[in-house]
Design an enzyme around this catalytic site. Structure first.
Site, PDB file in Angstrom:
ATOM      1  N   PRO A   1      45.401  15.491  70.296  1.00 14.75           N
ATOM      2  CA  PRO A   1      45.412  14.634  69.098  1.00 14.75           C
ATOM      3  C   PRO A   1      44.651  13.341  69.352  1.00 14.75           C
ATOM      4  O   PRO A   1      44.856  12.691  70.375  1.00 14.75           O
ATOM      5  CB  PRO A   1      46.909  14.352  68.882  1.00 14.75           C
ATOM      6  CG  PRO A   1      47.567  14.604  70.203  1.00 14.75           C
ATOM      7  CD  PRO A   1      46.726  15.623  70.911  1.00 14.75           C
ATOM      8  N   MET A   2      43.767  12.981  68.432  1.00 12.32           N
ATOM      9  CA  MET A   2      43.037  11.709  68.556  1.00 12.32           C
ATOM     10  C   MET A   2      43.035  11.041  67.188  1.00 12.32           C
ATOM     11  O   MET A   2      42.379  11.520  66.253  1.00 12.32           O
ATOM     12  CB  MET A   2      41.603  11.945  69.028  1.00 12.32           C
ATOM     13  CG  MET A   2      41.501  12.402  70.472  1.00 12.32           C
ATOM     14  SD  MET A   2      39.786  12.634  71.000  1.00 12.32           S
ATOM     15  CE  MET A   2      39.359  14.148  70.176  1.00 12.32           C
ATOM     16  N   ALA A   3      43.778   9.945  67.091  1.00 13.72           N
ATOM     17  CA  ALA A   3      43.872   9.228  65.818  1.00 13.72           C
ATOM     18  C   ALA A   3      42.482   8.787  65.386  1.00 13.72           C
ATOM     19  O   ALA A   3      41.699   8.274  66.187  1.00 13.72           O
ATOM     20  CB  ALA A   3      44.790   8.020  65.979  1.00 13.72           C
TER      21      ALA A   3
ATOM     22  N   GLN B   1      52.218  15.334  64.705  1.00  5.71           N
ATOM     23  CA  GLN B   1      52.703  14.421  65.748  1.00  5.71           C
ATOM     24  C   GLN B   1      53.350  13.195  65.109  1.00  5.71           C
ATOM     25  O   GLN B   1      52.745  12.541  64.263  1.00  5.71           O
ATOM     26  CB  GLN B   1      51.568  13.970  66.658  1.00  5.71           C
ATOM     27  CG  GLN B   1      52.114  13.141  67.822  1.00  5.71           C
ATOM     28  CD  GLN B   1      51.036  12.627  68.750  1.00  5.71           C
ATOM     29  OE1 GLN B   1      50.259  11.740  68.382  1.00  5.71           O
ATOM     30  NE2 GLN B   1      50.974  13.153  69.952  1.00  5.71           N
TER      31      GLN B   1
ATOM     32  N   CYS C   1      50.652   7.768  73.965  1.00  9.62           N
ATOM     33  CA  CYS C   1      49.607   6.862  73.514  1.00  9.62           C
ATOM     34  C   CYS C   1      49.822   5.465  74.091  1.00  9.62           C
ATOM     35  O   CYS C   1      50.903   4.891  73.943  1.00  9.62           O
ATOM     36  CB  CYS C   1      49.607   6.804  71.990  1.00  9.62           C
ATOM     37  SG  CYS C   1      48.212   5.886  71.380  1.00  9.62           S
TER      38      CYS C   1
ATOM     39  N   GLY D   1      43.260  15.711  80.233  1.00  8.26           N
ATOM     40  CA  GLY D   1      42.592  14.548  80.821  1.00  8.26           C
ATOM     41  C   GLY D   1      41.288  14.930  81.498  1.00  8.26           C
ATOM     42  O   GLY D   1      41.285  15.682  82.476  1.00  8.26           O
ATOM     43  N   ASP D   2      40.174  14.442  80.927  1.00  4.70           N
ATOM     44  CA  ASP D   2      38.857  14.568  81.550  1.00  4.70           C
ATOM     45  C   ASP D   2      38.377  16.006  81.714  1.00  4.70           C
ATOM     46  O   ASP D   2      37.597  16.283  82.631  1.00  4.70           O
ATOM     47  CB  ASP D   2      38.839  13.861  82.918  1.00  4.70           C
ATOM     48  CG  ASP D   2      39.062  12.364  82.797  1.00  4.70           C
ATOM     49  OD1 ASP D   2      39.010  11.854  81.655  1.00  4.70           O
ATOM     50  OD2 ASP D   2      39.286  11.708  83.824  1.00  4.70           O
TER      51      ASP D   2
ATOM     52  N   ARG E   1      38.257  14.006  74.149  1.00  7.96           N
ATOM     53  CA  ARG E   1      36.965  13.353  73.952  1.00  7.96           C
ATOM     54  C   ARG E   1      35.767  14.274  74.121  1.00  7.96           C
ATOM     55  O   ARG E   1      34.769  14.115  73.425  1.00  7.96           O
ATOM     56  CB  ARG E   1      36.862  12.146  74.903  1.00  7.96           C
ATOM     57  CG  ARG E   1      37.805  11.013  74.503  1.00  7.96           C
ATOM     58  CD  ARG E   1      37.982  10.012  75.614  1.00  7.96           C
ATOM     59  NE  ARG E   1      38.613  10.623  76.771  1.00  7.96           N
ATOM     60  CZ  ARG E   1      38.716  10.056  77.959  1.00  7.96           C
ATOM     61  NH1 ARG E   1      38.205   8.847  78.144  1.00  7.96           N
ATOM     62  NH2 ARG E   1      39.321  10.686  78.952  1.00  7.96           N
TER      63      ARG E   1
END
Ligand SMILES: Cc1cc2nc3c(=O)[nH]c(=O)nc-3n(C[C@H](O)[C@H](O)[C@H](O)COP(=O)(O)O)c2cc1C
Length: 322
Positions: free
Chosen positions: A16-18, A70, A100, A201-202, A225
């Site tokens: 999830p990315m706001a 979420q 977050c 992560g990454d 990302r």
């Protein structure tokens, strides 16, 4: 992978990315093989439910099941009510944000700030699980700071309270997004709980995905990302994990078609003016490594009219494909 009654098509999830993983983005990622796409966080505070932002974040029209929403907050009763409210409006999975680090979330002692209070974590998860008949999942970081990496205890608490899946970003709250994510803590968590653990992560390439799965023993991975401007990454990764074969990058024609579909989704969801603003970053990410991409990015950043933006993107990809 199964989650409650849901058979997920793959164990490669969208993080999830706001501001990014809105409905148009989630639909594309799911079409390219993401097994689950959790919505951007929505506040548990009832007074924010009718805000335009919350209403847009909770628009799931046409989204493939299961729909995972979420929620963010710190009060067990409020979070339980928010979970119920969202299930009544179509959520089929409730995810609790304990990952977050953003100030806006943490100032009200929510998101990853919760990791410092294990008792509160237990009460929140138990309250939400008791409130809804759907699976509850939790997203955490590895702890508050490198000196307080309590992810194993948090994972055990979350499992005992009835959560059915745990996603972990391999950084602490204090680390924000600095340095490299670490996977040892995720491996330890995986070895100490029975619910599925998703490593995050990454992870940016199919090889990263394979490597993180091997290092952690996790049941799946979650990608944020690296998927910005590249929803087809989910196809590349699921294919590589299944076959060991690396797929070629999509051709400009496919990239152009996907981007235009994304833009149309944004204009439709946000309206043309806000949609054109939101679209700028997605256009920039999509063309950042393509010839002439920088000029297109500059040009669309100055555009406020959706049809002009769409036409510029179309022209660019037609030239590139030719
Ligand atoms: C712009 C942005 C917004 C984010 N919003 C959320 C959010 O709403 N909820 C959440 O749990 N995590 C959020 N995260 C964290 C991501 O879900 C993920 O854990 C993090 O980006 C690490 O994964 P990655 O290296 O694959 O990006 C956000 C991250 C970014 C970059």
């Amino acid at each position: 992978m199964k989650l409650g009654a849901h058979a997920l098509p793959s164990a490669v999830f969208v993080a999830p990315m706001a501001g990014i993983t809105d409905r148009p983005f989630r639909r594309l990622a799911r079409r390219y093989g993401a097994g689950l796409a959790v919505s951007e966080m929505v506040s548990a505070r009832p007074e924010l439910r009718a805000s335009r932002k919350s209403l847009l974040r909770l628009d799931h029209a046409g989204e493939p099941a299961p729909i995972s929403v979420q929620i963010a907050g710190a009060d067990p009763v409020m979070l339980a009510q928010a979970a119920r409210h969202n299930v009544e409006r179509g959520a089929e999975i409730i995810d609790i944000n304990m990952g977050c680090p953003a100030k806006k979330v943490c100032n009200v002692f929510a998101g990853s700030a919760l990791l410092a209070d294990e008792n509160l974590v237990a009460r929140i998860v138990a309250a939400v699980v008791a409130a809804v008949p759907v699976p509850v999942t939790v997203k955490i970081r590895t702890g508050s700071s490198p000196a307080q990496r309590n992810a194993v205890r948090i994972a055990q608490i979350v499992e005992a309270a009835g959560a059915q899946l745990l996603a972990i970003h391999g950084r602490t709250r204090a680390c924000m997004f600095e340095g490299q994510a670490e996977y040892d803590t995720i491996a330890e968590v995986k070895s100490r709980v029975r619910i599925p653990v998703i490593a995050n992560g990454d992870i940016a390439t199919p090889e990263d995905a394979k490597c993180v799965l091997a290092l952690t023993g996790a049941d799946g991975i979650m990608i944020g990302r690296a998927a910005q401007g590249r929803p087809w990454l989910f196809r590349c990764i699921t294919h590589y994990l299944a076959t060991g074969e690396r797929l070629a990058a999509p051709r400009p024609r496919e990239i152009g078609e996907v981007l235009v579909e994304h833009l149309d989704g944004l204009y439709d969801l946000y309206g043309e003016e806000q949609g054109a603003r939101v679209a700028r970053k997605h256009i920039g990410w999509t063309v950042r490594q393509l010839p002439g991409g920088e000029s297109l990015r500059h040009a669309v950043n100055g555009m406020t009219v959706a049809h002009a933006q769409r036409a510029a993107v179309n022209d660019y990809f037609e030239r590139l494909a030719a």
